[in-house]
Design a protein around this motif. Structure first.
Motif, short mmCIF file in Angstrom:
data_model
loop_
_atom_site.label_atom_id
_atom_site.label_comp_id
_atom_site.label_asym_id
_atom_site.label_seq_id
_atom_site.Cartn_x
_atom_site.Cartn_y
_atom_site.Cartn_z
N PRO A 77 0.80 -1.24 0.00
CA PRO A 77 0.00 0.00 0.00
C PRO A 77 0.83 1.28 0.00
O PRO A 77 0.45 2.26 -0.67
N GLY A 78 1.94 1.30 0.73
CA GLY A 78 2.77 2.51 0.76
C GLY A 78 3.26 2.92 -0.62
O GLY A 78 3.01 4.05 -1.07
N PRO A 79 3.96 2.02 -1.36
CA PRO A 79 4.40 2.39 -2.72
C PRO A 79 3.25 2.74 -3.65
O PRO A 79 3.36 3.66 -4.46
N LEU A 80 2.11 2.02 -3.54
CA LEU A 80 0.98 2.30 -4.42
C LEU A 80 0.40 3.69 -4.15
O LEU A 80 0.02 4.41 -5.08
N LEU A 81 0.32 4.08 -2.89
CA LEU A 81 -0.15 5.43 -2.56
C LEU A 81 0.81 6.49 -3.12
O LEU A 81 0.38 7.53 -3.63
N PHE A 82 2.10 6.21 -3.01
CA PHE A 82 3.10 7.16 -3.52
C PHE A 82 3.00 7.31 -5.03
O PHE A 82 3.00 8.43 -5.56
N PHE A 83 2.90 6.19 -5.76
CA PHE A 83 2.82 6.26 -7.21
C PHE A 83 1.49 6.86 -7.66
O PHE A 83 1.42 7.55 -8.68
#
Length: 416
Positions: A77-83
């Motif tokens: 979830p962290g990387p997906l929110l960032f992208f």
């Protein structure tokens, strides 16, 4: 085997079923930023899978350690929110092969869990509890996994919030109305993730010294699809596709005022020249193809168009619309407004809307119109936006302004 559904399990079930149609809508909808929609759909899928994985832990007896491989997805979830934030705020962003490295911690953590099998009291990655009893071996062995999840969420959400910081100034170069593109809802969502993660860290700290409470970190993860669905359902689906063009900032010396320029426009330019120093003409900007003479010509054309056609009266005006009528590139027009007016396109247009509203409020022929109608005629799309800009520039509400102007124009009554 009898399964009794606890209230929290029912809530997790409901959140998952609410998310499913939203996932399909985001993945299949042809409108908006499709790449951002797909990234958001993947985030919802991962959140639903993690939430569903919490249900057996709540309803069934102790599960085998192999079941916990699925929780390696918590690092996604962290990387997906960032992208997702990058895709919304940077139109030129494109996927690169190295971006896959951000997704690598999830399979690596699954590998770490495989290396920890079978679990033992002497495991190198075990973190003993400070409490005397009730500290399960599974809880000790998964400390690194939980810590990595918290670190990932806080790190990536903080990075996404940092990316959002210059977004407001960028959209003000292109939009005269920013209510549906300012992404404040995304800032709230990212902040909620950070707060929830910090709450989970607090629960971990409490569990290190005391028996774990019934409201655990798993409950927070189980409810994340519900929070996402409610937030996106109310704000995300109203989000317009953000169209930006990279524009380098540039300033120009004030040109000789023409008859079409108002006295109010000349004063801020003179003040800005005094603040800038001697007001010497800067050289041609290295990345711009716009010369100073061409910029002065565009600026003069813009002043004439503003007086003749009053494009600022059109609600939702974008700089691309104005550039099309002037037959000039968008970035050239943006440079001229930034340089000569010392304003963003957003401030430039809304200042003229406020001036138009002030003129209408003092016009006896428009006395029958309400303040709301005046704002709409001046180009504002909502009453709240009209009041905000008017009070910001004139330090009073439109109603107070009309009342003061009416009192000033009424001659005093003679007393006998």
């Amino acid at each position: 085997m009898v399964i009794t559904l606890y209230p929290i399990s029912l809530l997790i079930f409901a959140s998952i079923f609410i998310c499913l149609p939203l996932i399909l809508l985001l993945w299949m909808a042809p409108w908006g930023n499709r790449r951002a929609n797909h990234c958001l759909a993947l985030l919802l899928v991962v959140s639903c899978v993690i939430a569903a994985a919490q249900l057996p832990m709540t309803e069934l007896p102790p599960l085998p350690t192999s079941y916990f491989y699925i929780f390696s997805l918590q690092l996604l979830p962290g990387p997906l929110l960032f992208f997702f934030t990058l895709l919304l705020t940077h139109p030129g962003f494109s996927w690169q092969r190295q971006h896959l490295l951000h997704l690598l911690p999830a399979p690596l953590m699954a590998l770490v869990w495989w290396l920890q099998q079978p679990l033992s009291e002497s495991g190198l990655l075990n973190l003993p509890c400070a409490r005397a009893s009730g500290c399960e071996l599974l809880y000790q062995a998964r400390f690194l996994h939980r810590f990595s999840t918290y670190l990932s969420l806080i790190g990536y959400c903080s990075a996404a919030l940092w990316v959002l910081r210059p977004h407001l100034s960028r959209i003000k170069q292109h939009y005269s109305e920013i209510e549906q593109v300012h992404l404040r809802w995304l800032k709230v969502l990212l902040s909620c993730y950070v707060v929830a993660t910090l709450l989970a860290v607090g629960l971990e700290w409490h569990g290190f010294f005391h028996p774990r409470p019934q409201f655990s970190t798993g409950v927070l993860q189980g409810l994340s699809p519900l929070v996402l669905a409610l937030t996106l359902g109310y704000f995300g689906l109203q989000q317009r596709h953000i169209q930006l063009e990279t524009t380098a900032p540039r300033t120009y010396p004030p040109i000789v005022a023409s008859a079409s320029e108002t006295e109010q426009q000349a004063q801020p330019q003179q003040q800005a020249q005094q603040q800038d120093g001697a007001g010497n003409a800067p050289g041609k900007y290295q990345t711009s193809s716009l010369t100073e003479s061409a910029a002065a010509e565009i600026w003069e054309q813009l002043q004439q168009r503003m007086l003749r056609d009053k494009p600022h009266l059109k609600p939702g005006l974008k700089i691309a619309d104005l550039a099309l009528t002037l037959d000039v590139p968008v970035h050239h027009l943006s440079e001229c407004i930034n340089g000569f007016a010392r304003q963003s396109f957003y401030d430039f247009i809304n200042q003229r809307r406020v001036e138009e509203a002030a003129r209408l409020l003092t016009d006896p022929q428009h006395r029958h119109l309400s303040v709301t109608d005046i704002g709409l005629q001046a180009g504002f799309n909502s009453n709240s936006t009209f009041f905000t800009h008017f009070k910001k520039r004139l330090q009073m509400t439109p109603k107070q302004f009309r009342q003061r102007q009416s009192e000033a124009s009424t001659p005093p009554q003679k007393t006998i």
